[in-house]
Design an enzyme around this catalytic site. Structure first.
Site, PDB file in Angstrom:
ATOM      1  N   ARG A   1       0.790  -1.230   0.000  1.00 48.01           N
ATOM      2  CA  ARG A   1       0.000   0.000   0.000  1.00 48.01           C
ATOM      3  C   ARG A   1       0.823   1.282   0.000  1.00 48.01           C
ATOM      4  O   ARG A   1       1.902   1.339   0.601  1.00 48.01           O
ATOM      5  CB  ARG A   1      -0.936   0.021   1.225  1.00 48.01           C
ATOM      6  CG  ARG A   1      -1.975  -1.058   1.163  1.00 48.01           C
ATOM      7  CD  ARG A   1      -2.837  -1.144   2.407  1.00 48.01           C
ATOM      8  NE  ARG A   1      -3.870  -2.161   2.208  1.00 48.01           N
ATOM      9  CZ  ARG A   1      -3.659  -3.472   2.329  1.00 48.01           C
ATOM     10  NH1 ARG A   1      -2.473  -3.932   2.677  1.00 48.01           N
ATOM     11  NH2 ARG A   1      -4.626  -4.326   2.094  1.00 48.01           N
TER      12      ARG A   1
ATOM     13  N   ASP B   1      -1.432  -9.955   8.526  1.00 48.83           N
ATOM     14  CA  ASP B   1      -1.249  -9.240   7.253  1.00 48.83           C
ATOM     15  C   ASP B   1      -0.306  -8.080   7.553  1.00 48.83           C
ATOM     16  O   ASP B   1      -0.701  -6.926   7.577  1.00 48.83           O
ATOM     17  CB  ASP B   1      -2.600  -8.750   6.714  1.00 48.83           C
ATOM     18  CG  ASP B   1      -2.490  -8.178   5.304  1.00 48.83           C
ATOM     19  OD1 ASP B   1      -1.385  -8.201   4.743  1.00 48.83           O
ATOM     20  OD2 ASP B   1      -3.526  -7.716   4.781  1.00 48.83           O
TER      21      ASP B   1
ATOM     22  N   HIS C   1       3.037 -12.926  -5.471  1.00 51.17           N
ATOM     23  CA  HIS C   1       1.899 -13.056  -4.562  1.00 51.17           C
ATOM     24  C   HIS C   1       1.319 -14.474  -4.581  1.00 51.17           C
ATOM     25  O   HIS C   1       0.102 -14.654  -4.658  1.00 51.17           O
ATOM     26  CB  HIS C   1       0.832 -12.025  -4.930  1.00 51.17           C
ATOM     27  CG  HIS C   1      -0.051 -11.613  -3.800  1.00 51.17           C
ATOM     28  ND1 HIS C   1      -0.950 -12.472  -3.215  1.00 51.17           N
ATOM     29  CD2 HIS C   1      -0.172 -10.448  -3.132  1.00 51.17           C
ATOM     30  CE1 HIS C   1      -1.597 -11.832  -2.261  1.00 51.17           C
ATOM     31  NE2 HIS C   1      -1.137 -10.605  -2.181  1.00 51.17           N
TER      32      HIS C   1
ATOM     33  N   HIS D   1      -0.953  -2.572  -4.478  1.00 50.53           N
ATOM     34  CA  HIS D   1      -0.402  -3.479  -5.491  1.00 50.53           C
ATOM     35  C   HIS D   1      -0.400  -2.882  -6.908  1.00 50.53           C
ATOM     36  O   HIS D   1      -0.770  -3.548  -7.876  1.00 50.53           O
ATOM     37  CB  HIS D   1      -1.181  -4.798  -5.483  1.00 50.53           C
ATOM     38  CG  HIS D   1      -0.954  -5.649  -4.258  1.00 50.53           C
ATOM     39  ND1 HIS D   1       0.191  -5.579  -3.485  1.00 50.53           N
ATOM     40  CD2 HIS D   1      -1.743  -6.598  -3.664  1.00 50.53           C
ATOM     41  CE1 HIS D   1       0.104  -6.455  -2.487  1.00 50.53           C
ATOM     42  NE2 HIS D   1      -1.060  -7.072  -2.560  1.00 50.53           N
TER      43      HIS D   1
ATOM     44  N   GLU E   1       5.347 -12.601   1.022  1.00 53.41           N
ATOM     45  CA  GLU E   1       5.703 -11.647  -0.034  1.00 53.41           C
ATOM     46  C   GLU E   1       6.958 -10.888   0.364  1.00 53.41           C
ATOM     47  O   GLU E   1       6.901  -9.992   1.212  1.00 53.41           O
ATOM     48  CB  GLU E   1       4.544 -10.664  -0.246  1.00 53.41           C
ATOM     49  CG  GLU E   1       3.227 -11.317  -0.596  1.00 53.41           C
ATOM     50  CD  GLU E   1       2.032 -10.417  -0.274  1.00 53.41           C
ATOM     51  OE1 GLU E   1       1.981  -9.283  -0.784  1.00 53.41           O
ATOM     52  OE2 GLU E   1       1.156 -10.840   0.500  1.00 53.41           O
TER      53      GLU E   1
END
Ligand code: GLA
Length: 385
Positions: free
Chosen positions: A113, A284, A212, A138, A349
């Site tokens: 982000r 996350d 991803h 993304h 990631e």
């Protein structure tokens, strides 16, 4: 160069001699490291999409398509040698084109982000598409995951290699500078999937690339990933606000559900009463990797599935890793014969930290012309008892 659609063996003179005398068994062996190309479909605007199957000498198989430079499937053995696909994905192109969850895709121009889709570079402000609440995620509305790349298969001694290229126009999705990016997947004969990113730009621009893939090491996409065991080589992480933008703090993991310095079952603390876990409905977050020097290739994470014995070690030159537990998976769309429910896959990631263009204390993500960008991540597969 490998011939299109032609399997190319790499074998020694000894193997050749044995092939002459023993026939099929060795012929099979000799064709085990190769690349094959096939059509995968067409985008709604009529562009042909190809899929390449890379097979290494050990029989591991990776399929990569030119839409999004996406890893579509990856077969790895369990402790008894049984091969199964361990990344979520789809059997046809359509869900990749119509869905948005980035399954297996190459992410850019900026992975993760950027707050309010805005940043200032060399005194000029840029506005990006806001495609995730108030933020840009993304790469915007049509990031690198939704572009058709060109591909070139490359002959390499240590395993089949596919080099994908995309040229992102100056101003595309609001980003300055024409950016040329190459992503090279290699399925090495030592059972590692190596992904190398190279890029050049005509004007200064922020860049952050990742893959991803959603892993489910069990190979059974009806099982969730909560029983898997994870180690992350990080003693700090970057906590976020309610819109998942880093606050700027590098917070110690000690004493929190974010401490994965020792291998820990993923589900053990995922439902703890913790603000960060509440914001994202699970994990996350970006972990700050322990490094001997900033661009060192080092172990970022080790994930294992006790039931099948499959293990993947992630190594990277990047400073961070986003560990995401599929919190936004909702059962739609279905893929590879399964419905991807909540937490049936997890991502690891490798990346620079989210929102770095607005966070002066984070390692810089600004690429300038005349300074080629290189970044390398590898996923090493093995089994344990
Ligand atoms: C990344 C983000 C998540 C989510 C997924 C895609 O992992 O950090 O918040 O957006 O991509 O669904």
């Amino acid at each position: 160069m490998l011939g299109i659609g032609i399997s190319r063996a790499s074998f020694t003179g000894v193997a050749l001699a044995m092939l002459a005398t023993t026939g099929f068994a060795y012929a099979k062996d000799a064709t085990m490291s190769h690349i094959q190309k096939a059509q995968f479909g067409h985008t709604p605007d009529g562009k042909a999409v190809e899929i390449y199957t890379l097979t290494n000498k050990g029989g591991l198989e990776a399929r990569v398509m030119t839409y999004g430079a996406t890893l579509v499937s990856l077969k790895a053995p369990d402790r008894s040698g049984h091969l199964a696909d361990i990344v979520l994905g789809f059997d046809s192109l359509e869900p990749y084109v119509t869905g948005v969850p980035y399954y297996g895709a190459t992410i850019g121009r900026y992975a993760n982000r950027i707050a309010n889709g805005r940043f200032t570079l060399d005194g000029v402000s840029y506005q990006l598409p806001k495609n995730d609440g108030p933020n840009s995620l993304h790469g915007g509305d049509k990031g690198f995951d939704k572009r058709v790349w060109t591909a070139q298969s490359v002959e390499a001694k240590n395993g089949p290699e596919l080099k994908l290229t995309y040229v992102s126009a100056d101003g595309e999705e609001g980003y300055p500078g024409q950016l040329t990016i190459h992503v090279t997947y290699q399925l090495r004969n030592d059972n590692a999937l190596s992904i190398e990113y190279q890029a050049t730009t005509t004007k200064p621009t922020p860049v952050n690339f990742t893959n991803h893939s959603y892993f489910n090491l069990s190979g059974d996409f009806n099982r969730d990933i909560l029983h898997d065991v994870l180690m992350i080589n990080a003693d700090k992480f970057t906590p976020v606000n309610a819109t998942l933008i880093p606050t700027g703090e590098l917070r110690p993991v000690a004493g929190t559900p974010f401490d994965f310095r020792k291998p820990t079952v993923i589900g053990a603390r995922i439902n703890d009463d913790n603000e960060q876990l509440h914001y994202a409905h699970g994990y996350d977050d970006n972990w700050v990797l322990v490094k001997t020097h900033p661009n060192a290739m080092s172990t970022a994470a080790v994930l294992s599935d006790p039931e099948t014995g499959r293990v993947v070690e992630v190594r990277t030159t990047e400073p961070g890793i986003q560990f995401y537990t599929g919190n936004f998976q909702d059962g739609k769309p279905a893929g590879k014969g399964s419905v991807y429910k909540y937490r049936t896959g997890l991502t690891l990631e490798t990346q620079h930290f989210p929102d770095s263009p607005n966070q002066p204390s984070f390692p810089s993500t600004i690429l300038r012309s005349g300074h080629p960008f290189v970044s390398h991540t590898e996923f090493i597969f093995r089994t344990e008892k």
